[in-house]
Design an enzyme around this catalytic site. Structure first.
Site, short mmCIF file in Angstrom:
data_model
loop_
_atom_site.label_atom_id
_atom_site.label_comp_id
_atom_site.label_asym_id
_atom_site.label_seq_id
_atom_site.Cartn_x
_atom_site.Cartn_y
_atom_site.Cartn_z
N LYS A 88 0.49 -16.67 -12.55
CA LYS A 88 0.84 -15.49 -12.72
C LYS A 88 2.55 -15.24 -13.13
O LYS A 88 3.25 -16.39 -12.81
CB LYS A 88 1.02 -14.52 -11.37
CG LYS A 88 1.52 -13.26 -11.24
CD LYS A 88 1.27 -12.44 -9.99
CE LYS A 88 1.68 -11.14 -10.19
NZ LYS A 88 1.33 -10.07 -9.16
N SER A 163 -0.44 -6.09 -10.07
CA SER A 163 0.24 -6.91 -10.85
C SER A 163 -0.57 -8.21 -11.38
O SER A 163 0.01 -8.79 -12.37
CB SER A 163 1.73 -6.97 -10.67
OG SER A 163 1.52 -7.69 -9.36
N SER A 187 -1.27 -5.42 -5.44
CA SER A 187 -1.42 -6.23 -6.77
C SER A 187 -2.41 -7.47 -6.75
O SER A 187 -2.56 -7.88 -7.80
CB SER A 187 0.16 -6.68 -6.86
OG SER A 187 0.93 -5.72 -7.27
#
Length: 485
Positions: A88, A163, A187
């Site tokens: 990420k 996210s 997320s």
């Protein structure tokens, strides 16, 4: 490769099976990496999940992994030996550009690995680059001014969520079997639901978010994503454990996840959820709007839990204080972490972040005190609920994957949404409780878009929660479906 699977077959393997194949020397780490990068070349132009690649560095690591394989008994090799992974883009990676999806940090290269990245590396993962995020991980739609928008592998004109949307899209696209993510208001869970994979938000302190600007922050969590719950369990067996930099407790020890990973797969015909008490709620007891296609899937899947032996009844904790707890804590945390960025680079930061930071800076002492009392009431309500029930079952997301050109859904089931976080209440209400939660694939809506189911357990009952989710996952195997990219 010594007579093992071809590249396409490798891409379908779970992280567990892929590492086992490398340890067994039926395939080399370099051959796995070849398949990984070939898949990026084939599908990433369409999904835009992977935004930074470090191929030379990755092949050097794969060569070292193959040397280790040749010199080490298979049982002594790490559990994720040779598994490639993009990380990420909000997780710091030493020597690999980490932008947080922001023009402010478009060329930022950290000198250290974040804890979740370091623990995956220690378990044998080969880092290959970074995957896309919304700017500073704010919001559940992965777009930014640096890399653009990540598209949903199931419908390229739809959002992949966020996210951790880049990770979810990469996993669903068969670029990689496993990913790292984070979750404040959904997320990990929302992108898992949107992309037909699984995402796990642990209890506080189980996977410390280190280093941290505020070591006492409790709302945001780090955790894994994978196509199946078996790989979530495997990931937790290497990620869980305390870190001296983070003072929060760690109620679910790593040994518990290791023991679960070693258990035989559940037999759906043996009613593996016999005696498990499941409370189910479609609207969280608050009239939360949910699209009707999702409600139909939830109703159908309740029957699956019953067939597996669970006792399922309508029940939900009293969540009336959860919105206040989440909104105040999120605003406070955003201001703590991003106020300097907004003050110095306001013109470069998206307006949703400016709004949330300013909301945090405007908090009064009275609001903070009221939120502290609300959190205590919420904790007691949740404790009472889980005295009777083992698991809460709800929709993960209130909406199906929405058009990717939208910044966020403006209506849900006909009800207008006022802010960029309001449409995520199905996840954020649970975040406010502090409880562990997992999103598992629950099937598909009438138009073929994925639907996720959210399972929640009491604080510290992470292993028990994943055991329940694993039984459901083995009985349904919705994640075995492959998007037609």
């Amino acid at each position: 490769m010594t007579g093992g699977a071809g590249a396409a077959e490798l891409l379908e393997l779970s992280a567990r099976d892929l590492a086992a194949a490398v340890r067994a020397r039926t395939v080399s780490a370099r051959e796995v990496l070849d398949a990984h990068f070939a898949r990026i070349d084939a599908v990433n132009p369409a999904v835009n999940a992977v935004v930074t690649q470090v191929r030379e560095q990755a092949y050097e690591a794969a060569a070292r992994a193959d040397e280790l394989t040749a010199a080490t008994p298979a049982d002594d090799l790490p559990p994720l030996h040779g598994v490639p992974m993009t990380h990420k883009d909000t997780h710091a990676t030493a020597g690999i550009r980490t932008t947080s999806g922001s023009p402010v940090f478009a060329e930022h290269v950290p000198e250290h690995d974040e804890l979740i990245v370091a623990r995956f590396a220690a378990a044998g993962v080969i880092s290959t680059g970074k995957n896309n995020v919304p700017e500073f991980a704010a919001g559940s739609h992965s777009f930014n001014e640096v890399f653009g928008t990540t598209n949903n592998p199931w419908a390229l004109d739809r959002s992949a969520g966020g996210s951790s949307g880049g990770a979810a899209a990469a996993i669903a696209s068969r670029i990689q079997p496993l990913g790292d993510g984070s979750d404040m208001g959904g997320s990990l869970r929302n992108p898992a639901a949107f992309c037909n994979i699984a995402g796990f938000r642990p209890s506080a302190g189980v996977v410390p978010s280190a280093p941290a600007g505020d070591a006492w922050a409790w709302l945001g969590r780090s955790g894994p994503l994978a196509r199946g719950v078996d790989d979530l369990v495997l990931a937790m067996s290497v990620l869980a454990g305390p870190d001296p930099r983070i003072p929060l407790d760690c109620p679910a020890p790593r040994t518990g996840f290791r023991a679960l990973a070693a258990e035989d797969p559940p037999d759906p015909g043996a009613r593996p959820l016999a005696g498990v008490r499941v409370g189910v709620s479609a609207d969280f007891g608050l009239g939360v709007p949910v699209e009707p296609e999702i409600l139909k899937v939830l109703a159908a899947q309740v029957r699956v839990f019953q067939e597996l032996g669970a006792v399922v009844e309508e029940a939900v904790p009293d969540l009336r204080d959860a919105d206040e707890v989440f909104d105040v804590t999120r605003a406070f945390d955003m201001a703590v972490n991003l106020r300097a960025v907004v003050q110095e680079h306001r013109e470069l930061v998206k307006p949703e972040i400016v709004w949330n930071v300013e909301k945090g800076l405007a908090l009064t002492a009275e609001q903070l005190m009221d939120a502290a009392l609300a959190r205590t009431r919420l904790h007691e309500a949740v404790r009472v609920f889980f005295d009777r029930w083992d698991v809460l079952l709800t929709p993960t997301s209130q909406v199906l994957p929405f058009p990717s050109e939208e910044r966020w859904p403006r209506t849900v089931a006909g009800m207008p949404m006022q802010t960029y976080v309001e449409w995520m209440r199905s996840a954020s209400l649970i975040s406010a409780t502090g409880c562990p939660a997992v999103s598992v694939p629950g099937g598909f809506g009438p138009g073929g878009l994925p639907v996720g189911l959210q399972l929640v357990a009491a604080h510290g009952c992470d292993v028990e929660l994943l055991r329940t989710a694993r039984a459901y996952d083995h009985a349904t195997r919705y994640a075995d479906a492959v998007p037609a990219l």
